[in-house]
Design a protein around this motif. Structure first.
Motif, mmCIF file in Angstrom:
data_model
loop_
_atom_site.group_PDB
_atom_site.id
_atom_site.type_symbol
_atom_site.label_atom_id
_atom_site.label_comp_id
_atom_site.label_asym_id
_atom_site.label_seq_id
_atom_site.Cartn_x
_atom_site.Cartn_y
_atom_site.Cartn_z
ATOM 1 N N GLN A 10 29.918 52.866 8.540
ATOM 2 C CA GLN A 10 28.908 53.124 7.521
ATOM 3 C C GLN A 10 28.970 52.071 6.421
ATOM 4 O OE1 GLN A 10 28.677 57.208 6.068
ATOM 5 N NE2 GLN A 10 28.372 56.476 3.981
ATOM 6 N N ARG A 11 30.187 51.705 6.002
ATOM 7 C CA ARG A 11 30.335 50.691 4.947
ATOM 8 C C ARG A 11 29.725 49.358 5.377
ATOM 9 N NH1 ARG A 11 33.068 46.422 3.585
ATOM 10 N NH2 ARG A 11 34.246 46.388 5.534
ATOM 11 N N LEU A 12 30.017 48.944 6.600
ATOM 12 C CA LEU A 12 29.478 47.678 7.093
ATOM 13 C C LEU A 12 27.955 47.733 7.169
ATOM 14 C CD1 LEU A 12 32.026 47.005 9.979
ATOM 15 C CD2 LEU A 12 31.844 45.736 7.821
ATOM 16 N N ALA A 13 27.427 48.862 7.653
ATOM 17 C CA ALA A 13 25.975 48.987 7.789
ATOM 18 C C ALA A 13 25.288 48.972 6.430
ATOM 19 C CB ALA A 13 25.636 50.268 8.543
ATOM 20 N N ASP A 14 25.885 49.630 5.446
ATOM 21 C CA ASP A 14 25.258 49.721 4.130
ATOM 22 C C ASP A 14 25.240 48.384 3.396
ATOM 23 O OD1 ASP A 14 24.706 52.368 4.495
ATOM 24 O OD2 ASP A 14 26.368 53.120 3.274
ATOM 25 N N GLU A 15 26.023 47.429 3.843
ATOM 26 C CA GLU A 15 26.013 46.092 3.233
ATOM 27 C C GLU A 15 24.813 45.263 3.675
ATOM 28 O OE1 GLU A 15 29.743 44.347 4.252
ATOM 29 O OE2 GLU A 15 30.845 45.399 2.651
ATOM 30 N N LEU A 16 24.127 45.698 4.731
ATOM 31 C CA LEU A 16 22.991 44.931 5.241
ATOM 32 C C LEU A 16 21.734 45.225 4.428
ATOM 33 C CD1 LEU A 16 23.397 45.411 9.103
ATOM 34 C CD2 LEU A 16 24.167 43.499 7.719
ATOM 35 N N PRO A 17 20.916 44.221 4.157
ATOM 36 C CA PRO A 17 19.616 44.481 3.516
ATOM 37 C C PRO A 17 18.706 45.224 4.478
ATOM 38 C CG PRO A 17 19.781 42.179 4.189
ATOM 39 C CD PRO A 17 21.135 42.784 4.426
ATOM 40 N N VAL A 18 17.720 45.934 3.937
ATOM 41 C CA VAL A 18 16.856 46.754 4.781
ATOM 42 C C VAL A 18 16.084 45.893 5.781
ATOM 43 C CG1 VAL A 18 14.875 46.745 3.196
ATOM 44 C CG2 VAL A 18 15.211 48.676 4.788
ATOM 45 N N GLU A 19 15.766 44.653 5.411
ATOM 46 C CA GLU A 19 15.042 43.782 6.338
ATOM 47 C C GLU A 19 15.881 43.486 7.580
ATOM 48 O OE1 GLU A 19 13.315 43.621 2.438
ATOM 49 O OE2 GLU A 19 15.368 43.233 3.089
ATOM 50 N N LYS A 20 17.201 43.358 7.392
ATOM 51 C CA LYS A 20 18.087 43.153 8.541
ATOM 52 C C LYS A 20 18.197 44.435 9.355
ATOM 53 C CE LYS A 20 21.202 41.104 11.115
ATOM 54 N NZ LYS A 20 20.809 40.052 12.095
ATOM 55 N N ALA A 21 18.306 45.571 8.682
ATOM 56 C CA ALA A 21 18.356 46.852 9.386
ATOM 57 C C ALA A 21 17.122 47.045 10.250
ATOM 58 C CB ALA A 21 18.483 47.998 8.388
ATOM 59 N N ALA A 22 15.983 46.576 9.772
ATOM 60 C CA ALA A 22 14.720 46.766 10.482
ATOM 61 C C ALA A 22 14.539 45.800 11.649
ATOM 62 C CB ALA A 22 13.550 46.609 9.514
ATOM 63 N N SER A 23 15.441 44.846 11.800
ATOM 64 C CA SER A 23 15.235 43.789 12.793
ATOM 65 C C SER A 23 15.244 44.300 14.231
ATOM 66 C CB SER A 23 16.288 42.693 12.623
ATOM 67 O OG SER A 23 17.603 43.202 12.852
ATOM 68 N N ARG A 24 15.871 45.441 14.506
ATOM 69 C CA ARG A 24 15.910 45.985 15.860
ATOM 70 C C ARG A 24 14.715 46.901 16.153
ATOM 71 N NH1 ARG A 24 20.554 46.899 18.712
ATOM 72 N NH2 ARG A 24 19.080 47.704 20.250
ATOM 73 N N TRP A 25 13.845 47.100 15.171
ATOM 74 C CA TRP A 25 12.801 48.114 15.276
ATOM 75 C C TRP A 25 11.406 47.500 15.285
ATOM 76 C CZ3 TRP A 25 14.462 53.291 15.389
ATOM 77 C CH2 TRP A 25 15.836 53.465 15.123
ATOM 78 N N ILE A 26 10.473 48.167 15.935
ATOM 79 C CA ILE A 26 9.056 47.871 15.761
ATOM 80 C C ILE A 26 8.604 48.665 14.544
ATOM 81 C CG2 ILE A 26 6.748 48.089 16.749
ATOM 82 C CD1 ILE A 26 8.055 47.925 19.523
#
Length: 332
Positions: A266-282
């Protein structure tokens, strides 16, 4: 084999009763299938969930009438003896004939190490998966099975209550060796969207075809299932923000390697910006844009699309997708 459109019940994000309610809604909205992962621990500790897949499948089967129900994926090699999985899915196959699918994979350390299990290298994980699949299929089709494998054994074991036709078995994979195995021994193949296009066209699908060809089959003899990561909402900001909960999917293999604690993941994931989080999604508010991007996977040959939405309001997603996207896909 026709195109199937399914729903991913996010066991890492919701509890078992909510997931049953969502699955009932999915059936009402015209989805063809529901698949659930089998995790001991979720990607996130805060607000995370990890309901057991086996009892949940029995419960959701009783609440629905026509949905195909399966795992994407379950690991039959560490927390479970393969014979336990063979027995459980034989029972589910009797309860819900022609509605149950066993999807298996080689596993993740996040789910196994917490139980004091040592996490082996990829070569051993693959060997365990191959042996487990062999044993499961034997137990489904033979009586008095004596099996002396490298990792598992049985002594005159019989599954007494099993359906006339074995439950379809799918293998989930992201590398060529396990994908070739799927082509050779499985009824279907499971993978996920949002990765480099050449992974599918140049690595996975050729490996699947190679494996199938070894026993005289082609890709048309298999159900090619892909989990589609989609965030659809008329509110563009909401569609983007919803993906933040699943930022762990955007971590690189190197970042996730050896991480066996949901708090650290969770800590590693929360460090990512939302644009990076969205990169796997349509991510889009436009149903036609969703269809255009989804169609690329249909053109590759995938026949079973299972939609995974990241937001908290899953029933809203199911209604919106059922109304605006599924009819467009079926009309292709």
């Amino acid at each position: 084999m026709g195109i199937r459109l399914g729903y991913k019940a996010s066991a890492e994000q919701f509890g078992p009763n909510d997931l049953i309610r969502f699955s009932v809604t999915a059936e009402e909205q015209g989805f063809d299938s529901v698949f659930i992962s089998d995790h001991l621990q979720p990607w996130r500790h805060d607000g995370g969930h990890a309901p057991a897949a086996l009892p949940w499948l029995g419960a959701v089967g009783a609440r629905t009438e026509r949905l195909l129900l399966g795992t994407s994926v379950l690991t039959p090699t560490f927390r479970y003896h393969p014979a336990v999985i063979a027995q459980a899915f034989a029972t589910l196959g009797l309860l819900y004939p022609e509605r149950v699918i066993l999807g298996v994979g080689s596993g993740e350390s996040l789910n196994e190490v917490a139980l004091g299990l040592e996490w082996p290298d990829g070569k051993e994980r693959f060997a365990r998966l191959k042996e487990a699949v062999t044993l499961i299929k034997k137990l489904w089709t033979e009586d008095r099975v004596t099996f002396d494998g490298t990792f598992y054994s049985t002594d005159k074991a019989t599954i007494y209550d099993k359906p006339t036709q074995p439950v379809p078995l799918y293998i989930g994979a992201s590398g060529p060796a396990a994908t070739r195995l799927a082509g050779r021994v499985a009824d279907g193949f499971i993978t996920t969207s949002g990765k480099a296009p050449e992974l599918y066209s140049e690595t996975l699908l050729p490996a699947l075809a190679e494996g199938a060809g070894k026993i005289g089959r082609t890709l048309s003899d298999l159900d090619l299932l892909i989990e589609m990561k989609v965030s659809f909402d008329p509110d563009a900001d909401r569609a983007l923000a919803d993906t933040a909960n699943w930022a762990a999917l955007a971590l690189s293999p190197e970042q996730k390697s050896g991480v066996e604690d949901p708090i650290e993941m969770q800590r590693l994931a929360d460090e990512l910006p939302v644009e990076k989080a969205a990169s796997r999604w349509i991510v889009s508010t436009d149903p036609d844009e969703h269809v255009e991007k989804i169609r690329r996977y249909l053109d590759l040959g995938f026949t079973h699309l299972v939609f995974h939405a990241p937001g908290e309001d899953q029933e809203r997603f199911l209604r919106l997708y059922g109304e605006h996207v599924l009819p467009r896909l079926r009309a292709l």
